[in-house]
Scaffold this active site. Structure first.
Site, PDB file in Angstrom:
ATOM      1  N   HIS A 128       0.866  -1.176   0.000  1.00 19.67           N
ATOM      2  CA  HIS A 128       0.000   0.000   0.000  1.00 19.67           C
ATOM      3  C   HIS A 128       0.909   1.235   0.000  1.00 19.67           C
ATOM      4  CE1 HIS A 128      -3.727  -2.305   1.604  1.00 19.67           C
ATOM      5  NE2 HIS A 128      -3.813  -2.103   0.293  1.00 19.67           N
ATOM      6  N   ASP A 183       1.032   4.135   1.305  1.00 13.53           N
ATOM      7  CA  ASP A 183       1.480   4.848   2.512  1.00 13.53           C
ATOM      8  C   ASP A 183       2.661   4.136   3.189  1.00 13.53           C
ATOM      9  OD1 ASP A 183      -0.515   2.888   3.010  1.00 13.53           O
ATOM     10  OD2 ASP A 183      -0.905   3.699   5.005  1.00 13.53           O
ATOM     11  N   HIS A 232      -4.022  -8.568   6.441  1.00 12.69           N
ATOM     12  CA  HIS A 232      -4.407  -7.298   5.841  1.00 12.69           C
ATOM     13  C   HIS A 232      -4.929  -7.561   4.423  1.00 12.69           C
ATOM     14  CE1 HIS A 232      -4.449  -2.998   5.636  1.00 12.69           C
ATOM     15  NE2 HIS A 232      -3.414  -2.863   4.832  1.00 12.69           N
ATOM     16  N   ASP A 244       0.038  -2.756   9.258  1.00 15.52           N
ATOM     17  CA  ASP A 244      -1.409  -2.745   9.026  1.00 15.52           C
ATOM     18  C   ASP A 244      -1.943  -4.158   9.230  1.00 15.52           C
ATOM     19  OD1 ASP A 244      -0.960  -0.150   8.288  1.00 15.52           O
ATOM     20  OD2 ASP A 244      -1.808  -0.336   6.272  1.00 15.52           O
ATOM     21  N   HIS A 291      -0.504   5.146  12.920  1.00 18.41           N
ATOM     22  CA  HIS A 291      -1.299   4.910  11.712  1.00 18.41           C
ATOM     23  C   HIS A 291      -2.760   5.315  11.927  1.00 18.41           C
ATOM     24  CE1 HIS A 291      -2.868   2.633   8.202  1.00 18.41           C
ATOM     25  NE2 HIS A 291      -1.652   2.697   7.735  1.00 18.41           N
TER      26      HIS A 291
HETATM   27 ZN    ZN Z   1      -1.217   1.783   5.899  1.00 18.08          ZN
HETATM   28 ZN    ZN Z   2      -2.239  -1.145   4.178  1.00 17.07          ZN
END
Ligand code: ZN
Ligand code: ZN
Length: 271
Positions: free
Chosen positions: A32, A34, A110, A180, A238
């Protein structure tokens, strides 16, 4: 070592005066944006600074392709080599083993294949009690053995125990990073009793359904994992940008796990 490299990482490293030429290892938890969109920029800056030391990167399948595609199409021949290793979310895997520490990856749950990272410090050489060594004239072999933290028994039966000739060792420290993940009770097996746990806390319990849907955790869930794993300290991070005030995160986590803090950009956490 750098774990995850979101957009703007370079700017933050500069802002907090962290020498990024000293980076040897980068670990990316999942793909992802980020968590990795700052990587190409950072690698390009290493190139512009004419880095020559090799760089080791651990990340999921596909990241190697993203990096090589960029540099192929920008017609860049990097001044340093990248040693890329694919991580897999299939259990505890040893990634790095140096004289000082070991780094492992472990699975998270995730929307994409995702791993957390566990860093375990190794015991250093023991500090000898010099006055005792000088007074008793220990054989060289005994000194070598004691420095490694082992008792020594000579062929003549002489016995030199570590506890008598060395100062007690500093306890070794452990750190676990969970980027995450949905609330996943089995996670506690991988992070049991670490000194410091960083765990995502995207939502508050009031948004539990949303957390489940997006495969993220709430502050209460992060605290439950910390308590179940008997870690010493928890740092939450986060946070969804919907929360302007982050204090409710702490208020939700504290009754479940007391030793908790919110992560703050640029802050140093002492272990
Ligand atoms: Zn993230
Ligand atoms: Zn993520």
């Amino acid at each position: 070592m750098l774990i995850d490299c979101g957009e703007g990482t370079q700017m933050q490293l500069r802002r907090f005066r962290l020498k990024y030429s000293k980076l040897d290892y980068i670990f990316i938890s999942h793909l992802h944006g980020d968590h990795y969109l700052g990587l190409i920029g950072l690698l390009s800056s290493f190139h512009l600074a004419r880095r020559s030391n090799p760089l080791t990167i651990f990340g999921p399948k596909g990241l190697d392709e993203i990096i090589s595609t960029h540099f192929r199409w920008s017609n860049t021949q990097l001044t340093y080599s990248i040693d890329f290793h694919i991580t897999t979310d299939d259990g505890l895997n040893l990634l790095v083993n140096t004289p000082q520490l070991m780094v492992y990856s472990f699975p998270l749950r995730h929307r994409l294949p995702t791993t957390g990272f566990l860093i375990k410090e190794k015991a250093g050489l023991s500090n000898l009690i010099k006055s005792k060594l000088e007074a008793e004239k220990l054989p060289v072999e005994a000194i070598k053995s004691l420095r490694k933290g082992m008792d020594y028994i000579g062929v003549d039966g002489s016995f030199y125990p570590v506890r008598e000739y060395c100062y007690p060792q500093e306890p070794t420290r452990t750190y676990a990073y969970c980027s995450d993940t949905i609330y996943w009770p089995e996670l506690k097996e991988y992070i049991a009793e670490v000194d410091l746990l960083y765990h995502e806390s995207t939502f508050l319990d009031a948004e539990k359904e949303r957390a489940e849907l997006t495969m993220h955790s709430t502050a209460g869930q992060a605290a439950s994992i910390a308590a179940a794993a008997s870690v010493k300290k928890l740092i939450l991070g986060h946070f969804s940008s919907r929360y302007k005030d982050l204090n409710p995160m702490l208020e939700e986590a504290k009754p479940i796990f007391e030793n908790v803090e919110l992560s703050v950009e640029g802050e140093t956490y002492q272990l």
